[in-house]
Design a protein around this motif. Structure first.
Motif, PDB file in Angstrom:
ATOM      1  N   GLN A  97       3.317  10.381   3.284  1.00  0.00           N
ATOM      2  CA  GLN A  97       1.860  10.299   3.412  1.00  0.00           C
ATOM      3  C   GLN A  97       1.171  11.007   2.252  1.00  0.00           C
ATOM      4  N   ALA A  98       1.710  12.167   1.875  1.00  0.00           N
ATOM      5  CA  ALA A  98       1.129  12.897   0.743  1.00  0.00           C
ATOM      6  C   ALA A  98       1.280  12.097  -0.546  1.00  0.00           C
ATOM      7  N   MET A  99       2.431  11.466  -0.720  1.00  0.00           N
ATOM      8  CA  MET A  99       2.678  10.683  -1.926  1.00  0.00           C
ATOM      9  C   MET A  99       1.746   9.482  -2.002  1.00  0.00           C
ATOM     10  N   LEU A 100       1.529   8.812  -0.884  1.00  0.00           N
ATOM     11  CA  LEU A 100       0.720   7.600  -0.893  1.00  0.00           C
ATOM     12  C   LEU A 100      -0.747   7.873  -1.208  1.00  0.00           C
ATOM     13  N   LYS A 101      -1.169   9.107  -1.090  1.00  0.00           N
ATOM     14  CA  LYS A 101      -2.521   9.473  -1.506  1.00  0.00           C
ATOM     15  C   LYS A 101      -2.668   9.421  -3.029  1.00  0.00           C
ATOM     16  N   HIS A 102      -1.541   9.451  -3.721  1.00  0.00           N
ATOM     17  CA  HIS A 102      -1.545   9.423  -5.192  1.00  0.00           C
ATOM     18  C   HIS A 102      -0.992   8.106  -5.731  1.00  0.00           C
ATOM     19  N   THR A 103      -0.976   7.059  -4.901  1.00  0.00           N
ATOM     20  CA  THR A 103      -0.307   5.809  -5.247  1.00  0.00           C
ATOM     21  C   THR A 103      -1.307   4.681  -5.480  1.00  0.00           C
ATOM     22  N   ASP A 104      -1.065   3.906  -6.541  1.00  0.00           N
ATOM     23  CA  ASP A 104      -1.866   2.716  -6.817  1.00  0.00           C
ATOM     24  C   ASP A 104      -1.206   1.454  -6.273  1.00  0.00           C
ATOM     25  N   ILE A 105       0.099   1.342  -6.450  1.00  0.00           N
ATOM     26  CA  ILE A 105       0.852   0.175  -5.955  1.00  0.00           C
ATOM     27  C   ILE A 105       2.006   0.699  -5.105  1.00  0.00           C
ATOM     28  N   ALA A 106       2.039   0.275  -3.839  1.00  0.00           N
ATOM     29  CA  ALA A 106       3.131   0.666  -2.940  1.00  0.00           C
ATOM     30  C   ALA A 106       4.034  -0.531  -2.709  1.00  0.00           C
TER      31      ALA A 106
ATOM     32  N   ILE B  22      -1.009  -7.285   0.240  1.00  0.00           N
ATOM     33  CA  ILE B  22      -2.361  -6.931   0.660  1.00  0.00           C
ATOM     34  C   ILE B  22      -3.017  -6.247  -0.534  1.00  0.00           C
ATOM     35  N   VAL B  23      -3.889  -6.968  -1.206  1.00  0.00           N
ATOM     36  CA  VAL B  23      -4.539  -6.484  -2.416  1.00  0.00           C
ATOM     37  C   VAL B  23      -6.045  -6.443  -2.170  1.00  0.00           C
ATOM     38  N   ASP B  24      -6.609  -5.248  -2.266  1.00  0.00           N
ATOM     39  CA  ASP B  24      -8.036  -5.045  -2.005  1.00  0.00           C
ATOM     40  C   ASP B  24      -8.452  -5.649  -0.668  1.00  0.00           C
ATOM     41  N   GLY B  25      -7.596  -5.449   0.327  1.00  0.00           N
ATOM     42  CA  GLY B  25      -7.899  -5.897   1.681  1.00  0.00           C
ATOM     43  C   GLY B  25      -7.580  -7.337   1.977  1.00  0.00           C
ATOM     44  N   GLU B  26      -7.215  -8.133   0.968  1.00  0.00           N
ATOM     45  CA  GLU B  26      -6.899  -9.548   1.156  1.00  0.00           C
ATOM     46  C   GLU B  26      -5.393  -9.748   1.298  1.00  0.00           C
ATOM     47  N   GLU B  27      -4.993 -10.453   2.348  1.00  0.00           N
ATOM     48  CA  GLU B  27      -3.568 -10.667   2.610  1.00  0.00           C
ATOM     49  C   GLU B  27      -3.092 -12.013   2.087  1.00  0.00           C
ATOM     50  N   GLN B  28      -1.912 -12.020   1.486  1.00  0.00           N
ATOM     51  CA  GLN B  28      -1.261 -13.236   1.022  1.00  0.00           C
ATOM     52  C   GLN B  28       0.201 -13.202   1.435  1.00  0.00           C
ATOM     53  N   ARG B  29       0.797 -14.366   1.603  1.00  0.00           N
ATOM     54  CA  ARG B  29       2.222 -14.487   1.893  1.00  0.00           C
ATOM     55  C   ARG B  29       2.890 -15.261   0.769  1.00  0.00           C
ATOM     56  N   VAL B  30       3.998 -14.723   0.254  1.00  0.00           N
ATOM     57  CA  VAL B  30       4.724 -15.369  -0.834  1.00  0.00           C
ATOM     58  C   VAL B  30       6.104 -15.784  -0.315  1.00  0.00           C
ATOM     59  N   PRO B  31       6.440 -17.055  -0.342  1.00  0.00           N
ATOM     60  CA  PRO B  31       7.717 -17.536   0.210  1.00  0.00           C
ATOM     61  C   PRO B  31       8.924 -16.931  -0.507  1.00  0.00           C
ATOM     62  N   VAL B  32      10.002 -16.782   0.247  1.00  0.00           N
ATOM     63  CA  VAL B  32      11.286 -16.345  -0.295  1.00  0.00           C
ATOM     64  C   VAL B  32      12.278 -17.483  -0.085  1.00  0.00           C
TER      65      VAL B  32
ATOM     66  N   GLN C 222      -4.211   1.428   4.988  1.00  0.00           N
ATOM     67  CA  GLN C 222      -5.448   0.722   4.665  1.00  0.00           C
ATOM     68  C   GLN C 222      -6.173   1.293   3.449  1.00  0.00           C
ATOM     69  N   ALA C 223      -5.874   2.540   3.082  1.00  0.00           N
ATOM     70  CA  ALA C 223      -6.531   3.140   1.917  1.00  0.00           C
ATOM     71  C   ALA C 223      -5.937   2.648   0.601  1.00  0.00           C
ATOM     72  N   LEU C 224      -4.751   2.014   0.657  1.00  0.00           N
ATOM     73  CA  LEU C 224      -4.106   1.540  -0.573  1.00  0.00           C
ATOM     74  C   LEU C 224      -4.801   0.290  -1.098  1.00  0.00           C
ATOM     75  N   SER C 225      -4.915   0.212  -2.412  1.00  0.00           N
ATOM     76  CA  SER C 225      -5.531  -0.980  -3.007  1.00  0.00           C
ATOM     77  C   SER C 225      -4.522  -2.102  -3.202  1.00  0.00           C
ATOM     78  N   GLU C 226      -3.214  -1.761  -3.296  1.00  0.00           N
ATOM     79  CA  GLU C 226      -2.192  -2.798  -3.500  1.00  0.00           C
ATOM     80  C   GLU C 226      -0.930  -2.438  -2.741  1.00  0.00           C
ATOM     81  N   LEU C 227      -0.638  -3.246  -1.724  1.00  0.00           N
ATOM     82  CA  LEU C 227       0.515  -3.018  -0.862  1.00  0.00           C
ATOM     83  C   LEU C 227       1.406  -4.249  -0.868  1.00  0.00           C
TER      84      LEU C 227
END
Length: 311
Positions: free
Chosen positions: A188-197, A238-248, A221-226
Motif C-alpha cells: 500500500q505504501a509503495m502504490l502511493k508512489h506508483t504511476d503504472i501498476a 484501467i487507465v484514468d478510470g476507463e476499463e478495457q479488456r485485451v484478449p490473450v 482507485q487512486a492509480l492512474s494506470e492499472l
C-alpha cells in the motif's frame, strides 16, 4: 529512446539438468534469474535502454552476472560490488507430479542491503533522476529492511516530482515476508508512489483474499494506470478510470510458464514508454509472454526469443 532502471536482486539458479541424471547424485544446470532481472533482459532485447540497480559480491558468480548483463546490453553502472560477499542461491526441484518446488539461500545476499546506507541512497537517487522510468517489484520490497524501504520510498517520491515514472509489479511471495499484514502495508505504501501498476490477479487473491476485478478497482482507485494480468484470461486495463479488456490468444504448446509475467511486463513497458497506447502495450506484452512459455526457463536464449517475436 526512453531509459529505464530496474531495482532488485539477481540470484544463482540451479535446476535439474534435462539430459543427465545419475542414481547417486543430481546433475544441475547453473543459470541466473530474478523477477526484475528477467524483465530487464527482455526490455533490453526489445530495444529499451535498460540499466540495473542491485548489490553483488566480488566472487566469480557475481562477475558472471555482470558479464551476462553486459552481453544483454544492460547498464551496470549502478551495481554496488561488496567485498567478501556473493549473490543468493535457489534450487528448483521437480516433484513426481510434474510441479516445481523452489528452495532459497539468500539471507546473506548483498542485495538485501539496497538503500540501507544513506550515502548510497543519495548516490542512487542522483543517478535515477536521469531516467524516464524506474521499475521494481514486491520482491524488491520484501528483501529490504523497514528503514531501507522507507529510504527507497522517499527517493521515489522525489523522483516522481522530477517527472520520473515509477512502475511496480507487486509479485507477492509469502515466504519472503514475516506476515501477510507486513506485505499489505508495504504494498500500500509503495502504490502511493506508483504511476503504472502491473499486478497479477492470483497474487491479489493470495495477499488480500480477493480475486475480483471490481475488488481491485476499488482497492487501487487512486492509480492512474492499472494492469491486471490473469494468465490465459484477457488482460484488464484501467487507465484514468476507463476499463478495457485485451484478449490473450490461446497457446497450445505451453512448456513452462516461468517468467511469463516478467516477460509480459517487458513487452508492455517497451511499447508504453515508446508512446504506444495501453491496449497496444498489453497486446505486445502478451505476444512476448507467448514466446517464452513455449520454451523452458524464465530467460530463454536470445535467438529463440527474437525468432518467436519476429516469426
Amino acid at each position: 529512446m526512453a531509459r529505464i532502471a530496474a531495482i532488485g536482486e539477481v540470484m544463482v539458479e540451479l535446476s535439474p539438468y534435462p539430459t543427465a541424471q545419475e542414481e547417486t547424485r543430481e546433475i544441475m544446470a547453473l543459470s541466473y534469474a530474478g523477477d526484475t532481472y528477467n524483465t530487464s533482459v527482455y526490455m533490453s532485447r526489445l530495444g529499451l535502454e535498460t540499466h540495473y540497480v542491485t548489490r553483488l559480491g566480488d566472487d566469480p558468480y557475481s562477475e558472471q552476472i555482470i558479464q551476462r548483463m553486459h552481453d544483454e546490453g544492460i547498464g551496470t553502472d549502478m551495481i554496488e560490488r561488496v567485498a567478501g560477499r556473493s549473490p543468493g542461491l535457489y534450487i528448483i526441484r521437480n516433484t513426481p507430479d510434474g510441479e516445481r518446488e523452489f528452495f532459497y539461500w539468500r539471507r546473506e545476499a548483498p542485495a538485501r542491503e539496497l538503500f540501507s546506507e544513506p550515502n548510497e541512497s543519495v548516490r542512487l537517487y542522483n543517478q535515477l533522476q536521469e531516467f524516464n522510468a524506474v521499475y521494481l517489484s514486491g520482491i524488491t520490497l520484501a528483501i529490504m529492511t523497514d528503514t531501507a524501504r522507507q529510504s527507497l520510498f522517499d527517493a521515489l517520491a522525489k523522483l516522481r516530482g522530477k517527472g520520473v515514472k515509477v512502475i511496480f509489479d507487486s509479485n507477492y511471495r509469502p515466504r519472503l515476508w514475516n506476515t501477510a499484514k507486513d506485505a499489505q502495508n508495504a504494498m500500500q505504501a509503495m502504490l502511493k508512489h506508483t504511476d503504472i501498476a502491473l499486478l497479477t490477479l492470483d497474487d491479489e487473491q493470495l495477499l488480500w483474499g480477493d480475486d475480483s476485478i471490481e475488488g481491485c478497482k476499488k482497492r487501487y482507485q487512486a492509480l492512474s494506470e492499472l494492469v491486471l494480468k490473469r494468465g490465459a484470461e484477457e488482460t484488464v486495463l484501467i487507465v484514468d478510470g476507463e476499463e478495457q479488456r485485451v484478449p490473450v490468444p490461446k497457446v497450445d504448446n505451453v512448456i513452462d510458464t516461468t517468467g511469463a509475467g516478467d516477460t509480459f511486463n517487458a513487452g508492455y513497458l517497451a511499447a508504453r514508454l515508446d508512446g504506444a497506447s495501453a491496449e497496444a502495450a498489453a497486446a505486445n506484452g502478451t505476444r512476448c509472454a507467448r514466446v517464452v512459455i513455449q520454451h523452458r526457463g524464465g530467460v530463454i536464449e536470445k535467438t529463440l526469443f527474437e525468432a518467436g517475436i519476429n516469426g
